[in-house]
Scaffold this motif. Structure first.
Motif, mmCIF file in Angstrom:
data_model
loop_
_atom_site.group_PDB
_atom_site.id
_atom_site.type_symbol
_atom_site.label_atom_id
_atom_site.label_comp_id
_atom_site.label_asym_id
_atom_site.label_seq_id
_atom_site.Cartn_x
_atom_site.Cartn_y
_atom_site.Cartn_z
ATOM 1 N N GLN A 92 -16.500 37.789 25.073
ATOM 2 C CA GLN A 92 -16.256 38.164 23.682
ATOM 3 C C GLN A 92 -15.565 39.517 23.570
ATOM 4 O O GLN A 92 -14.832 39.777 22.618
ATOM 5 C CB GLN A 92 -17.574 38.176 22.901
ATOM 6 C CG GLN A 92 -18.126 36.784 22.647
ATOM 7 C CD GLN A 92 -19.499 36.800 21.994
ATOM 8 O OE1 GLN A 92 -20.213 37.802 22.034
ATOM 9 N NE2 GLN A 92 -19.881 35.686 21.406
ATOM 10 N N ALA A 93 -15.789 40.386 24.546
ATOM 11 C CA ALA A 93 -15.165 41.712 24.536
ATOM 12 C C ALA A 93 -13.797 41.709 25.200
ATOM 13 O O ALA A 93 -13.142 42.751 25.266
ATOM 14 C CB ALA A 93 -16.069 42.724 25.238
ATOM 15 N N ASN A 94 -13.369 40.538 25.690
ATOM 16 C CA ASN A 94 -12.105 40.482 26.418
ATOM 17 C C ASN A 94 -11.215 39.317 25.978
ATOM 18 O O ASN A 94 -10.455 38.775 26.775
ATOM 19 C CB ASN A 94 -12.376 40.417 27.929
ATOM 20 C CG ASN A 94 -12.855 41.742 28.484
ATOM 21 O OD1 ASN A 94 -12.074 42.649 28.724
ATOM 22 N ND2 ASN A 94 -14.166 41.866 28.673
ATOM 23 N N ASP A 95 -11.325 38.937 24.704
ATOM 24 C CA ASP A 95 -10.436 37.936 24.107
ATOM 25 C C ASP A 95 -10.484 36.585 24.812
ATOM 26 O O ASP A 95 -9.453 35.940 25.015
ATOM 27 C CB ASP A 95 -8.986 38.450 24.087
ATOM 28 C CG ASP A 95 -8.831 39.707 23.259
ATOM 29 O OD1 ASP A 95 -9.572 39.858 22.274
ATOM 30 O OD2 ASP A 95 -7.969 40.540 23.582
ATOM 31 N N VAL A 96 -11.678 36.147 25.172
ATOM 32 C CA VAL A 96 -11.853 34.845 25.814
ATOM 33 C C VAL A 96 -12.905 34.051 25.041
ATOM 34 O O VAL A 96 -13.985 34.575 24.752
ATOM 35 C CB VAL A 96 -12.270 34.993 27.295
ATOM 36 C CG1 VAL A 96 -12.628 33.641 27.909
ATOM 37 C CG2 VAL A 96 -11.139 35.648 28.099
ATOM 38 N N ARG A 97 -12.582 32.819 24.681
ATOM 39 C CA ARG A 97 -13.536 31.927 24.012
ATOM 40 C C ARG A 97 -14.270 31.109 25.075
ATOM 41 O O ARG A 97 -13.722 30.841 26.148
ATOM 42 C CB ARG A 97 -12.805 30.976 23.067
ATOM 43 C CG ARG A 97 -11.951 31.654 22.012
ATOM 44 C CD ARG A 97 -12.807 32.243 20.909
ATOM 45 N NE ARG A 97 -11.985 32.842 19.863
ATOM 46 C CZ ARG A 97 -11.511 32.180 18.813
ATOM 47 N NH1 ARG A 97 -11.764 30.879 18.682
ATOM 48 N NH2 ARG A 97 -10.779 32.790 17.900
ATOM 49 N N CYS A 98 -15.471 30.674 24.759
ATOM 50 C CA CYS A 98 -16.278 29.948 25.749
ATOM 51 C C CYS A 98 -16.952 28.724 25.148
ATOM 52 O O CYS A 98 -17.425 28.768 24.010
ATOM 53 C CB CYS A 98 -17.357 30.853 26.340
ATOM 54 S SG CYS A 98 -16.739 32.222 27.337
ATOM 55 N N ASP A 99 -17.005 27.654 25.922
ATOM 56 C CA ASP A 99 -17.896 26.539 25.695
ATOM 57 C C ASP A 99 -18.848 26.491 26.876
ATOM 58 O O ASP A 99 -18.471 26.855 28.004
ATOM 59 C CB ASP A 99 -17.136 25.205 25.607
ATOM 60 C CG ASP A 99 -16.296 25.094 24.339
ATOM 61 O OD1 ASP A 99 -16.619 25.772 23.355
ATOM 62 O OD2 ASP A 99 -15.312 24.322 24.347
ATOM 63 N N VAL A 100 -20.078 26.067 26.644
ATOM 64 C CA VAL A 100 -21.095 26.088 27.692
ATOM 65 C C VAL A 100 -21.555 24.669 27.992
ATOM 66 O O VAL A 100 -21.855 23.900 27.073
ATOM 67 C CB VAL A 100 -22.307 26.946 27.264
ATOM 68 C CG1 VAL A 100 -23.371 26.970 28.354
ATOM 69 C CG2 VAL A 100 -21.856 28.365 26.925
#
Length: 281
Positions: A92-100
């Motif tokens: 979140q602090a490095n411009d990356v979205r995530c799915d888990v």
């Protein structure tokens, strides 16, 4: 001719060096300085690359967002949800979205290659520190003073009465609460550094032409890519400790996260500026 990947490669080398120094030191102020410099360098580099992408002509090949699978751990391993929480906080602090993944064994990361590389480098270092700190907390016996709130049922005059009681925290519960608080604290600190560096980058007296627009275009491009690519259903809500909430263990985890807290460092202030071609720190 310089390879297009030369700057990102040099940047990752410099970040890796800072993280190794952060892991090696027992001095919390040195760790703070090294981690701050690493995140500051990562954000500054990400901004520079966003501006560079914005100036690439449409007919030229320009970097685009990608999806990458990031392994977290083997199925059945305890604590994977807190590991995921740490990676997501860094992302979140490095411009990356995530799915888990439902099993928490892997994360699907969406972003530009260099940003995902940065997340993986930060995660590898901070995971070592989180596990080491939680191991020390458990082995020291400090967790024995931590309690969890439980609901117990009792029979009174033929009726079942439920009441809340405080019970000693089991080691596994204390560890999970500790790691949850550690990851949350690290996420807040990384976000603060990102916000600080971006504010400096778009300030009228320091901003390169088109910096704010380039950052906005990058955000829109990533949002569009994620919406087209992600197959996730619902939103990951983070780890839950079914055995109970331990305020004492979370305070200890938060303190450990603060020990690696990010801040300014005059000695490493050069990380604020443009990237140079040297290996640096």
């Amino acid at each position: 001719m310089t390879s297009p990947n030369a700057v990102p490669d040099r940047m990752l080398t410099r970040i890796g060096g800072l993280l190794r120094k952060a892991e090696a030191t027992d001095n919390e102020h040195e760790a703070e300085a090294f981690l701050a410099a690493a995140q500051r360098l990562a954000t500054r580099s990400s901004i520079d690359l966003a501006v560079a992408r914005a100036h690439v002509a449409g007919r030229e090949r320009r970097p685009t967002p990608v999806q990458r699978v990031v392994p977290i751990g083997e199925p059945g391993k305890k604590g994977l949800r807190t590991y995921v929480q740490l990676f997501v906080a860094i992302a979140q602090a490095n411009d990356v979205r995530c799915d888990v993944a439902r099993t928490s064994t892997q994360v699907y990361a969406y972003g530009f290659d260099t940003d995902i590389d940065t997340c993986e480098a930060l995660y590898a270092s901070l995971l070592v520190q989180m596990v080491r700190a939680s191991d020390h907390y458990i082995k020291s016996g400090q967790y024995r003073t931590a309690t969890v709130e439980k609901i117990v049922s009792e029979k009174r005059w033929g009726r079942t009465v439920r009441r809340r009681v405080q019970a000693p925290a089991a080691p596994v519960t204390a560890r999970l609460n500790f790691q949850m608080a550690f990851a949350a604290r690290i996420g807040r600190r990384l976000a603060e550094v990102k916000s600080e560096v971006e504010a400096e980058a778009v300030a009228p007296e320091t901003a390169a032409a088109g910096t704010a627009l380039a950052l906005r275009d990058k955000e829109l491009e990533l949002t569009d890519f994620y919406s087209r690519t992600s197959e996730a259903r619902g939103t990951w809500r983070g780890p839950q400790v079914s055995a109970g909430h331990s305020a004492g263990a979370r305070r200890a985890g938060d303190r450990a996260g603060q020990a690696a807290r990010l801040g300014t460092s005059p000695e490493l202030g050069g990380a604020r500026g443009q990237l140079t071609s040297g290996a640096g720190e």
